[in-house]
Design an enzyme around this catalytic site. Structure first.
Site, PDB file in Angstrom:
ATOM      1  N   MET A  98       0.832  -1.198   0.000  1.00 47.31           N
ATOM      2  CA  MET A  98       0.000   0.000   0.000  1.00 47.31           C
ATOM      3  C   MET A  98       0.874   1.258   0.000  1.00 47.31           C
ATOM      4  O   MET A  98       0.401   2.353   0.316  1.00 47.31           O
ATOM      5  CB  MET A  98      -0.947  -0.006   1.206  1.00 47.31           C
ATOM      6  CG  MET A  98      -1.897  -1.199   1.170  1.00 47.31           C
ATOM      7  SD  MET A  98      -3.424  -0.930   2.075  1.00 47.31           S
ATOM      8  CE  MET A  98      -2.788  -0.614   3.705  1.00 47.31           C
TER       9      MET A  98
ATOM     10  N   HIS B 232       9.082   1.203   3.147  1.00 44.20           N
ATOM     11  CA  HIS B 232      10.136   1.224   4.164  1.00 44.20           C
ATOM     12  C   HIS B 232      11.013  -0.015   3.971  1.00 44.20           C
ATOM     13  O   HIS B 232      10.766  -0.829   3.056  1.00 44.20           O
ATOM     14  CB  HIS B 232       9.528   1.284   5.569  1.00 44.20           C
ATOM     15  CG  HIS B 232       8.502   0.225   5.851  1.00 44.20           C
ATOM     16  ND1 HIS B 232       8.803  -1.114   5.943  1.00 44.20           N
ATOM     17  CD2 HIS B 232       7.153   0.316   6.051  1.00 44.20           C
ATOM     18  CE1 HIS B 232       7.705  -1.799   6.208  1.00 44.20           C
ATOM     19  NE2 HIS B 232       6.687  -0.951   6.270  1.00 44.20           N
TER      20      HIS B 232
ATOM     21  N   HIS C 231       9.354  -3.474   3.412  1.00 46.90           N
ATOM     22  CA  HIS C 231       8.910  -3.753   2.039  1.00 46.90           C
ATOM     23  C   HIS C 231      10.119  -4.106   1.163  1.00 46.90           C
ATOM     24  O   HIS C 231      10.048  -5.016   0.329  1.00 46.90           O
ATOM     25  CB  HIS C 231       8.236  -2.519   1.429  1.00 46.90           C
ATOM     26  CG  HIS C 231       6.958  -2.090   2.100  1.00 46.90           C
ATOM     27  ND1 HIS C 231       6.823  -0.859   2.713  1.00 46.90           N
ATOM     28  CD2 HIS C 231       5.762  -2.703   2.238  1.00 46.90           C
ATOM     29  CE1 HIS C 231       5.589  -0.743   3.191  1.00 46.90           C
ATOM     30  NE2 HIS C 231       4.925  -1.835   2.930  1.00 46.90           N
TER      31      HIS C 231
ATOM     32  N   GLN D 192     -10.282  -2.882   2.375  1.00 43.06           N
ATOM     33  CA  GLN D 192      -9.767  -3.526   3.580  1.00 43.06           C
ATOM     34  C   GLN D 192      -9.755  -2.594   4.787  1.00 43.06           C
ATOM     35  O   GLN D 192      -9.303  -2.970   5.865  1.00 43.06           O
ATOM     36  CB  GLN D 192      -8.386  -4.130   3.333  1.00 43.06           C
ATOM     37  CG  GLN D 192      -7.254  -3.128   3.165  1.00 43.06           C
ATOM     38  CD  GLN D 192      -5.977  -3.828   2.718  1.00 43.06           C
ATOM     39  OE1 GLN D 192      -5.878  -4.373   1.627  1.00 43.06           O
ATOM     40  NE2 GLN D 192      -4.984  -3.841   3.603  1.00 43.06           N
TER      41      GLN D 192
ATOM     42  N   GLY E 281       4.756 -10.415   3.975  1.00 45.27           N
ATOM     43  CA  GLY E 281       5.553 -10.307   5.198  1.00 45.27           C
ATOM     44  C   GLY E 281       4.972 -11.127   6.348  1.00 45.27           C
ATOM     45  O   GLY E 281       3.759 -11.196   6.521  1.00 45.27           O
TER      46      GLY E 281
ATOM     47  N   LYS F 232       5.085 -10.172   9.264  1.00 43.29           N
ATOM     48  CA  LYS F 232       4.498  -9.214  10.211  1.00 43.29           C
ATOM     49  C   LYS F 232       2.977  -9.351  10.247  1.00 43.29           C
ATOM     50  O   LYS F 232       2.368  -9.239  11.296  1.00 43.29           O
ATOM     51  CB  LYS F 232       4.876  -7.783   9.844  1.00 43.29           C
ATOM     52  CG  LYS F 232       4.399  -6.804  10.912  1.00 43.29           C
ATOM     53  CD  LYS F 232       4.751  -5.395  10.565  1.00 43.29           C
ATOM     54  CE  LYS F 232       3.802  -4.785   9.594  1.00 43.29           C
ATOM     55  NZ  LYS F 232       2.533  -4.359  10.200  1.00 43.29           N
TER      56      LYS F 232
ATOM     57  N   GLN G  54      -2.829 -12.550   7.839  1.00 46.24           N
ATOM     58  CA  GLN G  54      -2.959 -12.296   6.389  1.00 46.24           C
ATOM     59  C   GLN G  54      -2.238 -13.379   5.589  1.00 46.24           C
ATOM     60  O   GLN G  54      -2.759 -13.898   4.593  1.00 46.24           O
ATOM     61  CB  GLN G  54      -2.385 -10.914   6.074  1.00 46.24           C
ATOM     62  CG  GLN G  54      -2.156 -10.639   4.604  1.00 46.24           C
ATOM     63  CD  GLN G  54      -1.714  -9.204   4.378  1.00 46.24           C
ATOM     64  OE1 GLN G  54      -2.499  -8.283   4.484  1.00 46.24           O
ATOM     65  NE2 GLN G  54      -0.443  -9.013   4.046  1.00 46.24           N
TER      66      GLN G  54
ATOM     67  N   MET H 206       8.798  -2.854  11.650  1.00 42.39           N
ATOM     68  CA  MET H 206       8.591  -1.700  10.771  1.00 42.39           C
ATOM     69  C   MET H 206       7.197  -1.703  10.183  1.00 42.39           C
ATOM     70  O   MET H 206       6.663  -2.755   9.836  1.00 42.39           O
ATOM     71  CB  MET H 206       9.606  -1.716   9.645  1.00 42.39           C
ATOM     72  CG  MET H 206      10.664  -0.691   9.874  1.00 42.39           C
ATOM     73  SD  MET H 206      11.806  -0.639   8.541  1.00 42.39           S
ATOM     74  CE  MET H 206      13.211  -0.107   9.494  1.00 42.39           C
TER      75      MET H 206
HETATM   76  P1  AMP Z   1       1.495  -2.957   3.480  1.00 43.29           P
HETATM   77  O1  AMP Z   1       2.036  -1.920   2.563  1.00 43.29           O
HETATM   78  O2  AMP Z   1       1.523  -2.564   4.925  1.00 43.29           O
HETATM   79  O3  AMP Z   1       0.162  -3.515   3.033  1.00 43.29           O
HETATM   80  O4  AMP Z   1       2.501  -4.188   3.400  1.00 43.29           O
HETATM   81  C1  AMP Z   1       2.817  -4.788   2.172  1.00 43.29           C
HETATM   82  C2  AMP Z   1       3.581  -6.064   2.429  1.00 43.29           C
HETATM   83  O5  AMP Z   1       4.752  -5.784   3.182  1.00 43.29           O
HETATM   84  C3  AMP Z   1       2.770  -7.089   3.255  1.00 43.29           C
HETATM   85  O6  AMP Z   1       3.050  -8.387   2.775  1.00 43.29           O
HETATM   86  C4  AMP Z   1       3.327  -6.901   4.644  1.00 43.29           C
HETATM   87  O7  AMP Z   1       3.194  -8.053   5.452  1.00 43.29           O
HETATM   88  C5  AMP Z   1       4.778  -6.609   4.329  1.00 43.29           C
HETATM   89  N1  AMP Z   1       5.442  -5.910   5.434  1.00 43.29           N
HETATM   90  C6  AMP Z   1       5.017  -4.798   6.071  1.00 43.29           C
HETATM   91  N2  AMP Z   1       5.868  -4.476   7.069  1.00 43.29           N
HETATM   92  C7  AMP Z   1       6.849  -5.409   7.046  1.00 43.29           C
HETATM   93  C8  AMP Z   1       8.017  -5.629   7.841  1.00 43.29           C
HETATM   94  N3  AMP Z   1       8.350  -4.843   8.861  1.00 43.29           N
HETATM   95  N4  AMP Z   1       8.810  -6.681   7.529  1.00 43.29           N
HETATM   96  C9  AMP Z   1       8.490  -7.512   6.490  1.00 43.29           C
HETATM   97  N5  AMP Z   1       7.399  -7.351   5.713  1.00 43.29           N
HETATM   98  C10 AMP Z   1       6.593  -6.321   5.994  1.00 43.29           C
END
Ligand code: AMP
Length: 272
Positions: A23, A27, A30, A54, A141, A143, A147, A178
Site C-alpha cells: 500500500m 520502508h 517492504h 480492507q 511479510g 508481520k 494475512q 517496521m
Molecule cells: P502494506 O504496505 O503494509 O500492506 O505491506 C505490504 C507487504 O509488506 C505485506 O506483505 C506486509 O506483510 C509486508 N510488510 C510490512 N511491514 C513489514 C516488515 N516490517 N517486515 C516484512 N514485511 C513487511
C-alpha cells in the site's frame, strides 16, 4: 524502471515474475521483500494500491500516508523492474462492492474480529492483483501473519497458479516491527511500542524449556507488562492452522499480538 498505471503496460517475461503487493509509503521491510523477490525472479513487480475495501468505515483510509516520489526512488534503488500503480477502476471494474471473498472462520478472529471485513478486502484485492499481474511468485511479510495464513488458503482454495513466500519481519533498531503506520508515532511512543517485541522475544526465549501451565503464567505476565504502557488488543499463543488459541505446546504455534498507541494499531508476532 517502468511505472505502469495499467497491467497491460507490464512487459512480458518468460523467466519468472516476482510480485510484492503493497500500500506504499515504502520502508525497509517492504524492501526486504523486494530483495527476496529479486533473488528469485527475472522480473520484479511492486504494486502500490491503498485498497479501500480492507479499511473499516472509521479507519485511516483517507489519511493513510502516501509519498509516491519517495516510493519510486526507493523501488528503483532496490532493482524493482515495474512499479504498478493501478487505479480503483482497474482493480474493481464493476465497483468496489461488486465482489467480496469470504475467507471463513479464520478471517473473523483476532484482526478479523477487531476489523470486520478486513480480510475479505485483503483476499479480494490480492486475487484481483494476481489476475492483473499474473506473477509466478508473490512475497508477503510475516508481520501480518494472519494475512499470510489467509492468503495461503486463498491460493489453495482457488488453485491459483502462483507460489507464495513469506519474508521475515524487518525491525527498527529498537526491534519495533517496521510499519508504514510507525510514522504516526512520536519518539516516546516508539520507545514504548518496543515493549511489544521485547515480550514476544522473552516468551520465545523461554518457550522450549517451559511447561504449558507455566507458559500461560508467563504470557499473562507479558500482557500485564504491555498493558502498563500500551493498550493491549491481544497477546495470545495460537495454532497457526486455525488461528484459535493453542491448547498445548505443538508444532505450528505462534504468538500473535496487537496494541494501540493512541489511535495507531501495531501488530507483531513470533513463530514458536
Ligand atoms: P502494506 O504496505 O503494509 O500492506 O505491506 C505490504 C507487504 O509488506 C505485506 O506483505 C506486509 O506483510 C509486508 N510488510 C510490512 N511491514 C513489514 C516488515 N516490517 N517486515 C516484512 N514485511 C513487511
Amino acid at each position: 524502471m517502468i511505472v505502469a498505471h495499467h497491467a497491460s503496460e507490464i512487459p512480458p517475461c518468460t523467466g519468472g515474475r516476482g510480485f510484492v503487493p503493497t500500500m506504499g509509503f515504502l520502508h525497509a521491510g517492504h524492501m526486504s521483500l523486494v530483495d527476496l523477490a529479486r533473488s528469485k525472479s527475472e522480473q520484479v513487480v511492486l504494486s502500490i494500491f491503498v485498497n479501500p475495501t480492507q479499511f473499516g468505515p472509521n479507519e485511516d483510509f483517507k489519511k493513510y500516508p502516501r509519498d509516491l516520489d519517495r516510493d519510486l526512488a526507493m523501488a528503483e534503488s532496490h532493482g524493482v523492474d515495474v512499479v504498478y500503480l493501478p487505479d480503483e477502476n482497474e482493480v474493481y471494474p464493476l465497483g468496489r462492492d461488486a465482489i467480496s471473498l469470504d475467507m471463513g472462520p479464520i478471517s473473523t478472529v483476532y484482526e478479523g474480529a477487531l476489523r470486520p471485513g478486513h480480510f475479505s478486502g485483503v483476499a479480494t484485492v490480492v486475487a484481483r492483483l494476481f489476475l492483473l499481474v499474473q506473477p509466478n511468485l508473490a512475497i508477503f511479510g510475516q508481520k501480518d501473519l494472519q494475512q499470510w495464513v489467509i492468503l495461503n488458503r486463498l491460493q489453495g482454495a482457488l488453485g491459483l497458479p502462483v507460489k507464495l513466500e513469506m519474508g521475515p519481519t524487518f525491525r527498527e533498531p529498537n526491534a519495533l516491527a517496521m510499519s508504514s503506520r510507525n510514522v504516526y508515532l512520536n519518539s516516546a511512543e516508539r520507545d514504548m511500542a518496543s515493549i511489544l517485541s521485547q515480550e514476544l522475544t522473552r516468551i520465545k526465549g523461554l518457550y522450549k524449556e517451559t511447561d504449558w501451565s507455566q507458559l500461560k503464567r508467563d504470557v499473562e505476565y507479558s500482557r500485564t507488562r504491555i498493558g502498563e504502557y500500551l493498550k493491549l488488543d491481544y497477546f495470545d499463543i495460537i495454532d497457526m492452522a486455525t488461528f484459535k488459541p493453542a491448547e498445548s505446546k505443538a508444532e505450528g504455534n505462534a504468538i500473535v499480538a496487537a496494541v494501540r498507541v493512541g489511535p495507531t494499531r501495531l501488530l507483531d508476532n513470533v513463530l514458536l
